[in-house]
Motif scaffolding. Structure first.
Motif, PDB file in Angstrom:
ATOM      1  N   ASP A  96      -2.151 -35.266  27.914  1.00 54.57           N
ATOM      2  CA  ASP A  96      -2.662 -35.024  29.259  1.00 54.57           C
ATOM      3  C   ASP A  96      -1.950 -33.796  29.827  1.00 54.57           C
ATOM      4  OD1 ASP A  96      -3.320 -35.025  31.940  1.00 54.57           O
ATOM      5  OD2 ASP A  96      -2.897 -37.147  32.267  1.00 54.57           O
ATOM      6  N   ALA A  97      -2.686 -32.747  30.130  1.00 54.39           N
ATOM      7  CA  ALA A  97      -2.098 -31.498  30.620  1.00 54.39           C
ATOM      8  C   ALA A  97      -1.321 -31.693  31.917  1.00 54.39           C
ATOM      9  CB  ALA A  97      -3.192 -30.450  30.830  1.00 54.39           C
ATOM     10  N   ARG A  98      -1.627 -32.729  32.678  1.00 55.25           N
ATOM     11  CA  ARG A  98      -0.926 -32.958  33.945  1.00 55.25           C
ATOM     12  C   ARG A  98       0.429 -33.615  33.753  1.00 55.25           C
ATOM     13  NH1 ARG A  98      -4.347 -37.013  36.906  1.00 55.25           N
ATOM     14  NH2 ARG A  98      -4.200 -37.911  34.809  1.00 55.25           N
ATOM     15  N   ARG A  99       0.641 -34.205  32.552  1.00 61.66           N
ATOM     16  CA  ARG A  99       1.845 -35.015  32.344  1.00 61.66           C
ATOM     17  C   ARG A  99       2.532 -34.621  31.037  1.00 61.66           C
ATOM     18  NH1 ARG A  99      -0.312 -41.040  33.028  1.00 61.66           N
ATOM     19  NH2 ARG A  99      -1.960 -40.191  31.705  1.00 61.66           N
ATOM     20  N   LEU A 100       2.978 -33.377  31.013  1.00 61.75           N
ATOM     21  CA  LEU A 100       3.725 -32.868  29.876  1.00 61.75           C
ATOM     22  C   LEU A 100       5.201 -32.781  30.249  1.00 61.75           C
ATOM     23  CD1 LEU A 100       1.444 -29.861  28.800  1.00 61.75           C
ATOM     24  CD2 LEU A 100       1.481 -32.162  27.811  1.00 61.75           C
ATOM     25  N   PHE A 101       6.061 -33.307  29.402  1.00 65.79           N
ATOM     26  CA  PHE A 101       7.505 -33.235  29.602  1.00 65.79           C
ATOM     27  C   PHE A 101       8.140 -32.590  28.375  1.00 65.79           C
ATOM     28  CE2 PHE A 101       5.912 -36.807  32.032  1.00 65.79           C
ATOM     29  CZ  PHE A 101       6.523 -36.645  33.265  1.00 65.79           C
ATOM     30  N   ILE A 102       9.274 -31.950  28.571  1.00 63.66           N
ATOM     31  CA  ILE A 102       9.982 -31.328  27.454  1.00 63.66           C
ATOM     32  C   ILE A 102      11.431 -31.807  27.453  1.00 63.66           C
ATOM     33  CG2 ILE A 102      10.515 -29.208  28.762  1.00 63.66           C
ATOM     34  CD1 ILE A 102      10.114 -27.729  26.003  1.00 63.66           C
ATOM     35  N   GLN A 103      11.939 -32.095  26.260  1.00 64.03           N
ATOM     36  CA  GLN A 103      13.254 -32.707  26.116  1.00 64.03           C
ATOM     37  C   GLN A 103      13.953 -32.101  24.905  1.00 64.03           C
ATOM     38  OE1 GLN A 103      13.298 -37.087  25.948  1.00 64.03           O
ATOM     39  NE2 GLN A 103      14.634 -36.953  24.150  1.00 64.03           N
ATOM     40  N   GLY A 104      15.274 -31.970  24.989  1.00 62.57           N
ATOM     41  CA  GLY A 104      16.037 -31.503  23.834  1.00 62.57           C
ATOM     42  C   GLY A 104      17.500 -31.840  23.984  1.00 62.57           C
ATOM     43  N   ARG A 105      18.184 -31.953  22.840  1.00 63.39           N
ATOM     44  CA  ARG A 105      19.621 -32.196  22.843  1.00 63.39           C
ATOM     45  C   ARG A 105      20.303 -30.991  22.221  1.00 63.39           C
ATOM     46  NH1 ARG A 105      21.272 -37.250  20.326  1.00 63.39           N
ATOM     47  NH2 ARG A 105      19.542 -38.114  21.509  1.00 63.39           N
ATOM     48  N   SER A 106      21.501 -30.669  22.735  1.00 66.30           N
ATOM     49  CA  SER A 106      22.294 -29.544  22.248  1.00 66.30           C
ATOM     50  C   SER A 106      21.494 -28.256  22.383  1.00 66.30           C
ATOM     51  CB  SER A 106      22.737 -29.817  20.808  1.00 66.30           C
ATOM     52  OG  SER A 106      23.710 -28.898  20.398  1.00 66.30           O
ATOM     53  N   SER A 107      21.246 -27.538  21.289  1.00 64.29           N
ATOM     54  CA  SER A 107      20.458 -26.311  21.401  1.00 64.29           C
ATOM     55  C   SER A 107      19.027 -26.607  21.822  1.00 64.29           C
ATOM     56  CB  SER A 107      20.460 -25.550  20.076  1.00 64.29           C
ATOM     57  OG  SER A 107      19.664 -26.202  19.122  1.00 64.29           O
ATOM     58  N   GLY A 108      18.531 -27.814  21.490  1.00 64.20           N
ATOM     59  CA  GLY A 108      17.212 -28.194  21.971  1.00 64.20           C
ATOM     60  C   GLY A 108      17.166 -28.333  23.474  1.00 64.20           C
ATOM     61  N   GLY A 109      18.309 -28.705  24.087  1.00 68.72           N
ATOM     62  CA  GLY A 109      18.385 -28.722  25.541  1.00 68.72           C
ATOM     63  C   GLY A 109      18.250 -27.325  26.124  1.00 68.72           C
ATOM     64  N   TYR A 110      18.830 -26.340  25.437  1.00 72.31           N
ATOM     65  CA  TYR A 110      18.672 -24.940  25.846  1.00 72.31           C
ATOM     66  C   TYR A 110      17.202 -24.542  25.821  1.00 72.31           C
ATOM     67  CZ  TYR A 110      18.962 -19.818  25.204  1.00 72.31           C
ATOM     68  OH  TYR A 110      18.794 -18.453  25.291  1.00 72.31           O
ATOM     69  N   THR A 111      16.506 -24.896  24.741  1.00 71.93           N
ATOM     70  CA  THR A 111      15.083 -24.583  24.636  1.00 71.93           C
ATOM     71  C   THR A 111      14.302 -25.234  25.763  1.00 71.93           C
ATOM     72  OG1 THR A 111      15.266 -24.390  22.225  1.00 71.93           O
ATOM     73  CG2 THR A 111      13.071 -24.752  23.125  1.00 71.93           C
ATOM     74  N   ALA A 112      14.622 -26.489  26.058  1.00 70.73           N
ATOM     75  CA  ALA A 112      13.930 -27.184  27.146  1.00 70.73           C
ATOM     76  C   ALA A 112      14.198 -26.522  28.497  1.00 70.73           C
ATOM     77  CB  ALA A 112      14.360 -28.656  27.169  1.00 70.73           C
ATOM     78  N   LEU A 113      15.455 -26.142  28.735  1.00 70.04           N
ATOM     79  CA  LEU A 113      15.794 -25.496  30.006  1.00 70.04           C
ATOM     80  C   LEU A 113      15.058 -24.169  30.173  1.00 70.04           C
ATOM     81  CD1 LEU A 113      19.628 -26.208  30.138  1.00 70.04           C
ATOM     82  CD2 LEU A 113      17.915 -27.013  31.787  1.00 70.04           C
ATOM     83  N   LEU A 114      15.062 -23.354  29.131  1.00 71.82           N
ATOM     84  CA  LEU A 114      14.363 -22.068  29.244  1.00 71.82           C
ATOM     85  C   LEU A 114      12.864 -22.256  29.381  1.00 71.82           C
ATOM     86  CD1 LEU A 114      16.062 -19.399  26.959  1.00 71.82           C
ATOM     87  CD2 LEU A 114      16.037 -19.578  29.439  1.00 71.82           C
ATOM     88  N   ALA A 115      12.317 -23.277  28.700  1.00 70.09           N
ATOM     89  CA  ALA A 115      10.895 -23.551  28.865  1.00 70.09           C
ATOM     90  C   ALA A 115      10.574 -23.903  30.320  1.00 70.09           C
ATOM     91  CB  ALA A 115      10.472 -24.689  27.937  1.00 70.09           C
ATOM     92  N   MET A 116      11.466 -24.617  30.964  1.00 63.17           N
ATOM     93  CA  MET A 116      11.256 -24.969  32.368  1.00 63.17           C
ATOM     94  C   MET A 116      11.379 -23.763  33.283  1.00 63.17           C
ATOM     95  SD  MET A 116      10.441 -28.183  32.684  1.00 63.17           S
ATOM     96  CE  MET A 116      10.773 -28.497  34.421  1.00 63.17           C
ATOM     97  N   THR A 117      12.167 -22.759  32.884  1.00 58.25           N
ATOM     98  CA  THR A 117      12.275 -21.550  33.715  1.00 58.25           C
ATOM     99  C   THR A 117      11.090 -20.620  33.519  1.00 58.25           C
ATOM    100  OG1 THR A 117      13.455 -20.156  32.095  1.00 58.25           O
ATOM    101  CG2 THR A 117      14.788 -21.647  33.465  1.00 58.25           C
ATOM    102  N   ARG A 118      10.430 -20.705  32.370  1.00 59.75           N
ATOM    103  CA  ARG A 118       9.418 -19.711  32.023  1.00 59.75           C
ATOM    104  C   ARG A 118       7.999 -20.231  32.097  1.00 59.75           C
ATOM    105  NH1 ARG A 118      11.206 -16.484  26.771  1.00 59.75           N
ATOM    106  NH2 ARG A 118       8.972 -16.760  26.552  1.00 59.75           N
TER     107      ARG A 118
END
Length: 616
Positions: free
Chosen positions: A459-481
């Motif tokens: 569902d395009a309205r309910r997409l979440f992104i999650q990551g641990r360690s370097s995956g957390g970095y990817t998730a954070l940058l995805a949220m900024t961009r």
């Protein structure tokens, strides 16, 4: 009833570091009740604990350990977790004897020297590593110490030849590493030690002898393939033993892995990773035809052999890790331990998806999509949690993960993505990440989200992104961009690469410069790809989890990110676990993580159902 966090946490049982000898088949097993790795053995009436419950086994060499267990014909040797010292273990009684008393050091990569009756190991102390031998109680001998890093050594059948792999800062072992060999004299010293570079740049790992003939895995022709290395007149001759375009190993984050094994008489056992899944291949002898062992496991490690039987740790999507025996004459596969169904309820199996190359991205990207439990194709698209694996030079395997199952049993789909830079897809794909971290990985997570939405699996309205360690970095940058994601979760994730570069442990001290490029040459790139400096761009809610004892991603990374988001008036949660390190081992903390993450996802999914604004 939906799967509970308690049920999911109880299924955090992982098995590894298998070793086999005349004394039996032994392995390490993570006990979710204690949060420790404990030693087990195969027995006719089921698996048995070998050591007392207070004796935990784990190496801390390079921060990620490995090779914490080896066996002689009669004894076991293991690195005790709290003191990092090597112990001798009587497998019959479980009695313990401390062999090293070196409080400033950690040991790993243990190997039994059958000729000289001693344990070989990698020793790490105060930022330096050495290859050492333990020749009895508190008798430590230094064998080699000129290199920055050492892998677990290998000995020839005669015990008179030794091989190992070393690498130097700022490289990581999957970027550039080199094979070393030496002779072992009658006194146990190494003589005529010499390195043998590959013809092209490459990563070498897992040396092993077939009699006196040396075999290694090297990717200097594009894939981690098996090679025979011969020596004559001061030169090395490299002969490829299997030109299959597939990696025959995973990224060497830990010491002591074994994905290939000569069996004598021209036979061998090997693991191949094809399309993100592991396959076990076997050729029992020179005259036999190689064939894939019939098993539904998707990841196979720690190969060992005794007489006509091959042993390994095997992992699948729907069962707990297994200790497997393969009859090399018949190909029959028997599970000696593990392989249990993890729950009384259904376990969701993954579906592979592929995102094709495009005009702007030359590489295909794959991943594994897990539907919600009970989901039917006719149902409305479910909310989706996209997971960026850690590393970032690592891999998402389609194997049982209780956290993934937890989300699926609470109505969420989950997708694990092998973005560009992941291991298991060849050297070129892996090295795409050089200078492109925070760019290629984020783009591929966005591509995966769009692809799964377009195919009706999210569902395009309910997409979440999650990551641990370097995956957390990817998730954070995805949220900024991107504003495609409704919210993001960082589990001990990197938020300030420049600061982390100053304080992280030695093993990864040059990694960030490779991932982002030298900071003095690319200051703009570092600024643009630093989540704490770009936090003002985040428009969705964030949740953070951090261990207070984390030595890899130090706690101040998360503290500073949360503080900036709070100052900006953004919606943010922080869950702090003072006694945890890089990864949560205590069961009650795993339960807390699952319950609070679920509440976060449900709350923000419900806002969309109630007509909350869709971020796009």
């Amino acid at each position: 009833m939906p799967l509970s966090a308690e049920q999911a946490s109880a299924a955090f049982i992982q098995r590894g570091a298998l070793t086999a000898s005349r004394a039996g088949i032994f392995w390490l097993e993570f006990d979710p009740a204690s949060g420790d790795n404990r030693l087990r053995r195969a027995a006719s009436d089921g698996a048995q604990w070998v050591t007392p419950s207070h004796f935990a086994v784990r190496s801390q060499v390079n921060g990620y350990g490995g090779g914490a267990l080896c066996a002689s014909p009669d004894d076991l040797f293991a690195v005790e977790a709290s003191g990092q010292q090597i112990h001798r273990i009587d497998p019959r009684t479980g009695s313990l004897e401390v062999l090293t008393q070196d409080p400033d050091a950690s040991f790993g990569g243990l190997v039994w020297d059958h000729r000289l009756q001693r344990v070989l190991a990698v020793r790490e102390s105060r930022g330096c590593q050495q290859l050492v031998a333990v020749q009895g109680q508190n008798r430590l001998r230094f064998l080699h110490d000129s290199e920055d890093f050492y892998s677990a050594p290998a000995l020839s059948d005669s015990g008179k030849r030794i091989a190992w792999v070393s690498w130097s800062l700022p490289d990581m072992p999957w970027v550039a590493s080199v094979l070393w060999t030496a002779d072992v004299d009658t006194d146990g010293a190494l003589v005529r030690a010499r390195c043998w570079p590959t013809a092209e740049d490459g990563s070498v790992q897992q040396p092993v002898f077939d009699g006196e003939q040396l075999h290694v895995l090297s990717d200097h022709e594009g894939w981690w393939q098996p090679w025979q290395v011969s020596f004559a007149e001061g030169r090395a001759s490299w002969t490829c033993l299997d030109a299959t375009a597939a990696d025959h190993a995973s990224a060497p984050w830990q010491l002591g892995e074994r994905h290939h094994l000569p069996l004598g008489d021209g036979g061998w056992a090997r693991v191949r990773y094809v399309a993100g899944r592991g396959e076990l291949w076997l050729k029992p002898s020179a005259g036999a035809t190689p064939g894939r062992v019939r098993t539904d496991h998707a990841d196979i490690r720690h190969l060992a052999v005794i007489e006509d039987h091959l042993y390994c740790i095997a992992r699948s999507a729907t069962c707990l890790d297994s200790v497997v025996q393969v009859d090399m004459k018949t190909g029959d596969v028997i599970t000696l331990a593990g392989g249990e169904p993890p729950f009384d309820t259904v376990t969701v199996a993954p579906e592979t998806f592929w995102i094709p190359a495009s005009d702007t991205v030359a590489e295909e990207v794959s991943g594994f999509w897990y539907p919600p439990a009970g989901h039917s194709p006719e149902s409305a698209p479910p909310p989706l949690i996209l997971i960026a694996h850690g590393g970032p030079t690592s891999t998402a395997w389609p194997v049982f993960n209780p956290q993934v199952q937890f989300w699926c049993h609470h109505g969420f789909a989950v997708a694990e993505v092998n973005y560009r830079g992941s291991a298991g897809f060849g050297r070129d794909f892996r090295l795409v990440l050089a200078g492109n971290w925070g760019q290629a990985d984020v783009e591929d997570m966005e591509r995966a989200a769009d692809y799964l939405v377009a195919s009706g699996r999210a569902d395009a309205r309910r997409l979440f992104i999650q990551g641990r360690s370097s995956g957390g970095y990817t998730a954070l940058l995805a949220m900024t961009r991107s504003q495609r994601f409704r919210g993001g979760a960082s589990l001990f994730g990197v938020s300030d690469p420049a600061r982390l570069r100053e304080v992280t442990h030695r093993f990864e001290s040059g990694y960030l410069g490779w991932l982002l490029g030298p900071p003095d040459e690319f200051p703009g790139r570092w600024r643009e790809r630093t989540p704490v400096l770009q936090s003002h761009r985040i428009r969705g809610p964030m949740i953070f989890f951090q261990g207070g004892q984390d030595r890899v991603v130090v706690p101040e990374q998360t503290e500073s990110m949360v503080r900036v988001l709070e100052q900006n008036g953004q919606e943010v949660e922080l869950w702090w676990f003072e006694e945890e390190g890089h990864g949560f081992r205590q069961r009650h903390n795993q339960i807390a993580l699952l319950e609070n993450l679920l509440a976060f996802y449900q709350r923000h999914s419900q806002k969309c159902d109630d007509g909350g604004q869709h971020l796009r």
